[in-house]
Scaffold this motif. Sequence first.
Motif, PDB file in Angstrom:
ATOM      1  N   PRO A 275       0.805  -1.226   0.000  1.00 36.38           N
ATOM      2  CA  PRO A 275       0.000   0.000   0.000  1.00 36.38           C
ATOM      3  C   PRO A 275       0.841   1.281   0.000  1.00 36.38           C
ATOM      4  N   PHE A 276       1.945   1.281   0.721  1.00 35.68           N
ATOM      5  CA  PHE A 276       2.722   2.522   0.785  1.00 35.68           C
ATOM      6  C   PHE A 276       3.462   2.796  -0.517  1.00 35.68           C
TER       7      PHE A 276
ATOM      8  N   SER B  77      -4.329  -3.578   9.909  1.00 38.10           N
ATOM      9  CA  SER B  77      -3.399  -3.271   8.823  1.00 38.10           C
ATOM     10  C   SER B  77      -4.217  -3.225   7.552  1.00 38.10           C
ATOM     11  N   SER B  78      -3.969  -2.412   6.634  1.00 43.58           N
ATOM     12  CA  SER B  78      -3.140  -1.232   6.724  1.00 43.58           C
ATOM     13  C   SER B  78      -3.819  -0.140   5.908  1.00 43.58           C
ATOM     14  N   ASP B  79      -3.513   1.064   6.258  1.00 41.37           N
ATOM     15  CA  ASP B  79      -4.155   2.228   5.660  1.00 41.37           C
ATOM     16  C   ASP B  79      -3.101   3.323   5.723  1.00 41.37           C
ATOM     17  N   THR B  80      -2.737   3.858   4.586  1.00 41.90           N
ATOM     18  CA  THR B  80      -1.611   4.804   4.571  1.00 41.90           C
ATOM     19  C   THR B  80      -1.894   6.062   5.379  1.00 41.90           C
TER      20      THR B  80
ATOM     21  N   MET C 209      -3.059  -2.422  17.847  1.00 36.31           N
ATOM     22  CA  MET C 209      -1.757  -2.479  17.196  1.00 36.31           C
ATOM     23  C   MET C 209      -1.961  -2.131  15.728  1.00 36.31           C
ATOM     24  N   LEU C 210      -1.261  -1.103  15.284  1.00 32.28           N
ATOM     25  CA  LEU C 210      -1.362  -0.692  13.889  1.00 32.28           C
ATOM     26  C   LEU C 210      -0.079  -1.064  13.182  1.00 32.28           C
ATOM     27  N   VAL C 211      -0.216  -1.819  12.107  1.00 29.40           N
ATOM     28  CA  VAL C 211       0.988  -2.182  11.348  1.00 29.40           C
ATOM     29  C   VAL C 211       0.782  -1.851   9.879  1.00 29.40           C
TER      30      VAL C 211
ATOM     31  N   ILE D 243      -5.968   2.206   1.010  1.00 21.28           N
ATOM     32  CA  ILE D 243      -6.455   1.301   2.055  1.00 21.28           C
ATOM     33  C   ILE D 243      -6.325  -0.125   1.547  1.00 21.28           C
ATOM     34  N   LYS D 244      -5.682  -0.947   2.341  1.00 20.64           N
ATOM     35  CA  LYS D 244      -5.555  -2.362   1.989  1.00 20.64           C
ATOM     36  C   LYS D 244      -6.430  -3.169   2.921  1.00 20.64           C
ATOM     37  N   PRO D 245      -7.543  -3.696   2.456  1.00 23.90           N
ATOM     38  CA  PRO D 245      -8.315  -4.578   3.330  1.00 23.90           C
ATOM     39  C   PRO D 245      -7.685  -5.969   3.311  1.00 23.90           C
ATOM     40  N   ARG D 246      -8.438  -6.969   3.631  1.00 25.08           N
ATOM     41  CA  ARG D 246      -7.964  -8.340   3.531  1.00 25.08           C
ATOM     42  C   ARG D 246      -7.662  -8.664   2.053  1.00 25.08           C
ATOM     43  N   ILE D 247      -6.663  -9.483   1.805  1.00 21.06           N
ATOM     44  CA  ILE D 247      -6.332  -9.849   0.424  1.00 21.06           C
ATOM     45  C   ILE D 247      -6.554 -11.343   0.241  1.00 21.06           C
ATOM     46  N   GLY D 248      -7.156 -11.706  -0.879  1.00 22.13           N
ATOM     47  CA  GLY D 248      -7.411 -13.125  -1.150  1.00 22.13           C
ATOM     48  C   GLY D 248      -6.258 -13.776  -1.874  1.00 22.13           C
TER      49      GLY D 248
END
Lengths: 974, 250
Positions: A421-422, A729-732, A695-697, A442-447
């Motif tokens: 994402p970054f 995780s994760s959102d820029t 916890m934010l990663v 914004i990265k939600p869950r990835i399949g």
Amino acid sequence: MKISFSLNEQQIETEIELHETLLQLLRQRGMISVRYGSDSGETGAGAVLIDGKLTSTDCMLAAQIDGHDVITVEWFNKPELHPIQAAFVATGAMQSGYSTPAMILGTWELLNRNPNPTEHEVRDMLSGILDRETAYVKPVEAVMRAAALMRGETNEPFGPVYLPPLTDGKNPVDVSPTDHGPDASPAVPRVVPSKDVPDMAVVGKPEVKVDAVRLVKGNPAFTDDFEERGQLIAKVLRSPHAHANIIDIDDTKAVALPGVHAVIHYKNTPRVKYASGGQSWPNPHPHDQVSFDNKVRHVGDRVAAVAAETKEIAQAALDLIKVEYEILPYVLDEIETMEPDSPVIHDEADTEEIYDADRNIVLRIEAERGDVEKGAIEADHVFEDTFKVHQVQQVPIEPHISVAWLDSDERLVVRTATQVPFHVRRMLAPLIGRDIKDVRVIKPRIGGGFGAKQEMLIEDIVAHLAIATRRPVKLELDRSEEFIASRSRHPQTLTFTTGVEDSGKLVSQKLRLIGNTGPYGTHGQTVQTVAGLRGLTSYNAENKKFDCDVVYTNTPVAGAYRGYGAPQAEFALEAHMEDIAHSLGKDPIEFKRQNWVKVGDELNIAPHLGERAVDPEDIDEYPKITSNGIEECIAQGKRSIKWHRKDDPEWVSPKDQPNIRRGLGFAFCMHGTAIPFLDMGGCSIKINDDGSFNMLVGATDLGTGADTVLGQIAAEVLGVPLSDIQVYSSDTDVTPFDTGAYASSTTYISGTAAKLAAEKVRERIKERAAKMLNIKEPCSIELRDRKAIAPDGSSVSIEDIAMEAFHLEDHEQIMGTASYVSPECPAPFAAQFAEIEMDIDTGQVTIIKLVMAVDCGVAINPVTASGQVEGGMLQALGYAHCEEYAFDETGKMINDSLGPYKIYRADEMPDFEVFLVQTMEDSGPFGAKAVAEIPKDGVAPAIRNAIINATGVAINEIPFTPERVWQKIRKSEI
Amino acid sequence: MPSVLAYHRPQSLDEAQKLASEKNAVLIGGGTLVIPQVLANPSSETEIIDLQSVGLAGITSESEGSETSIKIGAMSRLSDLINNDKIPHLLQELCSKELPSTLRTQATIGGTIAERSSESILLSGFLALNAEIQIHEKNWIPLNEYLQSSSPTGIITAIKFSSPSHDSNSCFHTVGRTPMDVPIVSAVGYSESKGKFQVSLTGVAEVPTLITAADELANLNPQGDFRGSSDYRKHLASVLYKRVSEELQA
Ligand SMILES: Cc1cc2nc3c(=O)[nH]c(=O)nc-3n(C[C@H](O)[C@H](O)[C@H](O)COP(=O)(O)OP(=O)(O)OC[C@H]3O[C@@H](n4cnc5c(N)ncnc54)[C@H](O)[C@@H]3O)c2cc1C
Ligand code: FES
């Protein structure tokens, strides 16, 4: 048209569009557990129960369902889990969880019909649900355990079996043919503990994945599960030609089609050069792409894109775009492309830093330590072998998907299935003429991603269209586009030249590599560099040289794929070393052992390769091997595969089956952990009133279990159970920076960041606890069982500390932020074994069993770690055995769907067995090294070497498909 | 513009027949092949004729003297065969091999026959069993005749075959990239009684092909593709033919 059907036992009457599929209808009605993986029933991700039977929904019209009953996983969802869901959670049977709802429905149907199914029946039920992550090992276990639960039996808790070591960790041992391994289900990780590793409360434990409940319930998690109001659908017009100039585009008719909101192409989008590989700044040159070009360089290349009210309209608009092409000759082969009369693929003036554009050479990579020419002259023997490896695809079941919109502040927001994402935010901004601060990713869950999503692949298209239309725009690739227009593994031609003394000692090793990046550079430099690194660091030799050309061709674009150059190089290396051993009359394992790197050995060419390569004169000290558990791995692996059989002629050539030969093969595997001085992870942790933590990663969990593992690391430091850590995780806009999920870096790099951040929080908690307990030395306090405990036994709960900090005294938010970049790259090691059976009359090779014993340091979570190995071996098996791109005479891929492009299904899998051999890697968080990529490295050479055991025939090209093998063996006497 | 112009669900064969004669009309059984093809073409303007309500599902057996004939309605799903004990084990296995769990429940026997796929091992199994098919308003014809005819039309209503007797024997062998891959070449053999057998091959011609004597193998001229060249397919045909015939005669 109006239809009436029962959905989860509710009678529904609804208007549908005639072209609507059942999958679309169900998702539109909020049944988002029904997931898109294909349009023709190939993946099963969208399977539901229709009239009680597991059935695909993507190749069925909604109209066909009129009068029928449909059940989706939403029907099961109560606050507590259904026993089937609970069994999937307990066994870690899901990684990304994209297809888990379909598996749960299939299980329910099977168990209703047959409460006591055999493994064969379970696998048959799963046969229509493709999985690239679990290798079906843990799902099969989950179904068996669910069956037991539903029969009213109880299961033992699921977790590893701990095995006594067979070696002293350093020296080889002979494994007795009568010795047996553990008698446990194949899904159970076999852990060989190390005495150097202390026992811990959360780390090393088979904790349930933090997102397991969300995934088994099919709750909204993935990019397509969230919909913006007024969302338009985008479609991309793709080149039918392998190589052509676009003389003109006429979009008049498409623009005029009602429902079309924008059509973009080279005439109306800015020409900004970039390279799409999701890599650290500055992205390696050449920057040879633009969003839309006036030239196409492979079948499937972008020509134009449309945003419209519906998919149908968008599709129809594509057909109305008139494109005038000047068709050019094309080239697919990496050797041919360098010939003088080959077509020039990048003839544009504005791409800088192509090494030799006229010969299609993107760049040359050279590195040398010592003097290989001299070494070869001095050697008693010189061996040279050439190998060819092919193009394969990552095949994440969730295709690439992105949605972009302008938020209320007119900032551009992109929700996207990405591993990086970054990088996407930084790379996207200039393409759309914005500052980084005006872009949010914004990265939600990835399949699933496996590297295919380590790329800024489609985000620019939705961004351009969202800006042009001022509406949210979604683009989702279909299965064919995944093959022809996303990314794939680099085909390569590799030649190893190795000088060996009579004693068996290597004196020189050279790798000449030609890597085919397709028409764009993206990961071309870095993947071939890793191939060089992996090809030349496993074995000691004073003189080493890497000599590489990365070339352009007109194949679909190559990029990052889990393993990143290593599977190619290790196939060639392990084959070459095997052949040398046979030529010298030595036992291959003995010969390899004599030369492979051991603790304390220098990685002598490593610093001269890579994005931050250094010259030999600028280096004082070479990195060294710090831990290596290979001997234990080999011992466990040999026992499991029954290695002694390979020398038994009656086993190799069974008398009662004259057309059958059997064989066992071995490959030594070594990988890296993260890119030193480059891969960076950040983490921030804050306490809540009840003593839990957020916890934010920035790290991206692709299904690998990264969120769980990072949570376990923080929980261990903070003395709380994993359930007290909420991982996001994760959102820029929100989470700290992370380079992303690649290069086997997450556990090691982001894990260390998590550990450091947690330690900062721990220090604050201890200081406050010391005050509250009237203790002078905060450092004497220990955090355990949700409490801060003083040496005298007095304690205060973390909750009370949080409450005091928020509401009573010296008010503060207890929080900690940390980041980490590593100077080191500790190597995980593994022993890969394969057992095969082959039919010498037809060339058909059947893989009977794969065993991998891996030293990944301390497995933070043995269940997710063994899942990583299983999934990695599955993909590696496809690479070795059956997956390949095939092209017609126009350069078009002809097998761009699952089926013709063959990936393994549940009902045809070989047996798998995974051993986790612990070593203590002092540089890693709680002793961890990487585990995610090494299982990609050894399957192909182990199968090849098993074919040699079976027939004496050495095959230097993969995959081992029947005709290729038959052509080889028919020419030799077996 | 639309891909699907209309969706019909006729209630009788006659109605279906009438609808099917319209321009752009396409019959569907399960639709597993038709629907993705139709939707991929946004301007195909197809009229879908769904046969699910015309009463063609069901498996029955009829005995006449010592012979039992099994009849499978065209709208029976492949999964219906697997769960029905009238169906010979051979065909059940071939149904599992033909399609994975999530598609077997949707795809129909009628669709499988009408598709006439060269690679269909299930069709090949029916062929080896000397099955006959019925087309609406026509007489029963041998499946082989249907497969060999140039462009057959009409609604397939059923397929039937004599239930294999105790003296009969059957087996199949395949070669593929993986155990459950669509075979590059497969051979299904059936022997009604000792000494007499025939073998049906996939992957060697445009439709599954029946071989009654080894010398017919020489006439095969398969089309090659990336999974198997023409020569390799011919080689496989003779290897698998030999295996099947030896197994049947053993
Ligand atoms: C992912 C996938 C994998 C597959 N794998 C294989 C494989 O391994 N081997 C193989 O051989 N095939 C394979 N197929 C094809 C498969 O056999 C067919 O999808 C299936 O058998 C067709 O059944 P259906 O009822 O869904 O057909 P439909 O899609 O409904 O119809 C297929 C054709 O038959 C016609 N038709 C249907 N019913 C009738 C009828 N009663 N009378 C006359 N015409 C009719 C239709 O008009 C159409 O032309 C695969 C298909 C998919 C989607
Ligand atoms: S996800 Fe990168 S090492 Fe596990």
